[in-house]
Write an enzyme that holds these catalytic residues in place. Structure first.
Site, mmCIF file in Angstrom:
data_model
loop_
_atom_site.group_PDB
_atom_site.id
_atom_site.type_symbol
_atom_site.label_atom_id
_atom_site.label_comp_id
_atom_site.label_asym_id
_atom_site.label_seq_id
_atom_site.Cartn_x
_atom_site.Cartn_y
_atom_site.Cartn_z
ATOM 1 C CD GLU B 46 27.578 38.899 -21.817
ATOM 2 O OE1 GLU B 46 27.510 39.906 -22.555
ATOM 3 O OE2 GLU B 46 28.631 38.257 -21.630
ATOM 4 C CG ASN B 47 25.619 42.665 -16.870
ATOM 5 O OD1 ASN B 47 25.822 43.025 -18.023
ATOM 6 N ND2 ASN B 47 25.800 43.471 -15.842
#
Lengths: 235, 218
Positions: B46-47
């Protein structure tokens, strides 16, 4: 356009006590190292910092925590910093923890000129306390969403890989993270880049952040780019 | 009883060809090692990465290339980078097929708590609240009981919630369970674990229908 400034000291010279500033980065990846060092040197106090994380004890935003320059942190995850935890538990530091997607999207909303967004993140949890909520039909089912406000930050400080004097920015790999939407969200946006190249040498098709969002740009020096968790495999 | 690797191996069996999968920190990260070879699965970090590869070879670490646990990683052929807003955009718009994450407590209606212990731990929710609020399918990897032997599968969570009525399936060191409107439904026992042991370790409503098979790991 030429938005080039000499260095970090010049870029942050009008950041005053009690300012609200956004700082790009995820963990220690893609953080504006030069501007953090300059803020520590300048010694501004009472800052409200909007950043996904709070650095580690001796690097990143952790440096500004050690000097007690931060009044309030708005973050999604702060687990890597013992001094942070100490200041929080002793009440010296105010902290607002918000979901990571909410943090990103509140930046995006500011940059897109939208006052608020609706997100399902945090519905039914303590994050929802005191917030307006609204139900919408999603895929045929009624679902609750929280209204979250666009951020209102005086300054956004971001780090990019390459940039030009117009303020056009290109990020590298996962060092992109929060930087592009924070760049869009600041009233004044400061970009530090690893490489500042002449106008015309970046491919317009490859620009991640158009220069209109950036007010000041400079080439940073002595990037440490510290790795937080070095994980490797054997050959 | 399963160890962490056993839990990861059992969860890996839930992954299907063509899935986009988000793996949380801890045991979920280990699941990546046991995805069957030849299966087309793309891991979302998710980064800002689709197509997360294994850890880099020694000496090839890149400080610009990390996962959501801040570990150095690699890309795979076909990877794509993007910013955090787009990352949660694809999560919120349900493009990610499966989310696997850890939990401190789960209730028998599917509530999950995994981000805060009041007065003790203040790390934050990271992306967990966004993931659980939007995911199509959530599997939780967790310990059935805490160190004191108390159940973490409860009638209601005692810790601050991360999300409500969202967990679909749980894999613990003792069992595989579905979360249904009537409560936890026991599907499989870990090798060497009896149904009675699972009943004893589960405080929430537990449904047991017929013979419960022992799980097949390898």
């Amino acid at each position: 356009m030429n938005k080039t400034v000499k260095n970090a000291d010049e870029a942050i010279k009008d950041i005053q006590d009690n300012a609200t500033i956004m700082l790009g980065g995820f963990g220690l990846c893609g953080i504006p190292e030069n501007c953090i060092t300059a803020l520590v040197k300048k010694g501004v106090k009472g800052l409200t910092c909007i950043s996904n994380n709070a650095g580690v004890d001796d690097f990143g935003i952790g440096l500004m925590l050690n000097t007690r320059q931060v009044k309030k942190m708005i973050s999604s995850y702060v687990g890597e910093n013992a001094e942070f935890e100490r200041q929080l538990l002793s009440g010296e530091l105010e902290v607002e923890l918000i979901p990571q997607g909410t943090l990103a999207t509140r930046c995006l909303a500011a940059g897109y000129g939208m006052p608020a967004i609706f997100t399902p993140a945090g519905v039914g949890t303590e994050v929802a306390i005191g917030k307006e909520s609204r139900k919408f039909m999603v895929e045929g089912v009624e679902k609750e969403f929280l209204m979250e406000m666009a951020f209102d930050a005086d300054f956004a400080i971001v780090k990019a890989w390459k940039g030009d004097p117009h303020g056009n920015l290109i990020f590298r790999e996962t060092a992109r993270n929060f930087n592009p939407m924070m760049a869009m969200a600041g009233k004044i946006t400061i970009a530090e880049v690893e490489e500042l190249v002449p106008a015309g040498s970046l491919d317009p098709d490859q620009i991640h952040t158009p220069g209109i969002y950036v007010h000041r740009i400079f080439q940073g020096a002595n990037y440490e780019k510290r790795i937080e968790q070095r994980t490797v495999r054997k050959r | 009883m399963l160890d962490k690797i056993g839990i990861a191996k059992r969860i890996a069996k839930e992954i299907k060809d063509g899935y986009y999968v988000n793996l949380g920190i801890g045991i979920p990260t280990l699941v990546a090692n046991y995805i069957p070879k030849g299966m087309n699965v793309v891991l979302q970090s998710e980064n800002g990465l689709l197509g997360m590869g294994p850890f880099p070879f020694e000496g090839e670490e890149d400080s610009d290339l990390i996962n959501a646990g801040k570990q150095t990683i690699t890309t795979v052929p076909g990877s794509a980078f993007f910013d955090s807003a787009m990352s949660f955009g694809m999560i919120r718009s349900r493009k990610v097929d499966l989310t696997i994450l850890g939990a401190m407590e789960v209730s028998d209606n599917g509530d999950i708590a995994n981000w805060k212990i009041p007065g003790k731990m203040v790390k934050g929710m990271g992306g967990a609240m966004d993931l659980v609020a939007s995911a199509k399918n959530i599997i939780v990897a967790m310990q059935h009981v805490n160190k004191a032997g108390e159940s973490k599968l409860l009638p209601a969570c005692e810790l601050p919630l991360t999300g409500v009525r969202c967990v679909k399936k749980i894999v613990t060191e003792l069992a595989v369970l579905d979360v249904t409107p009537e409560g936890f439904k026991l599907l499989e026992r870990a090798p060497g674990v009896t149904v009675e042991e699972i009943i004893k370790a589960t405080l929430g409503r537990l449904i047991i229908e017929g013979d419960i098979p022992e799980m097949v790991i390898d």
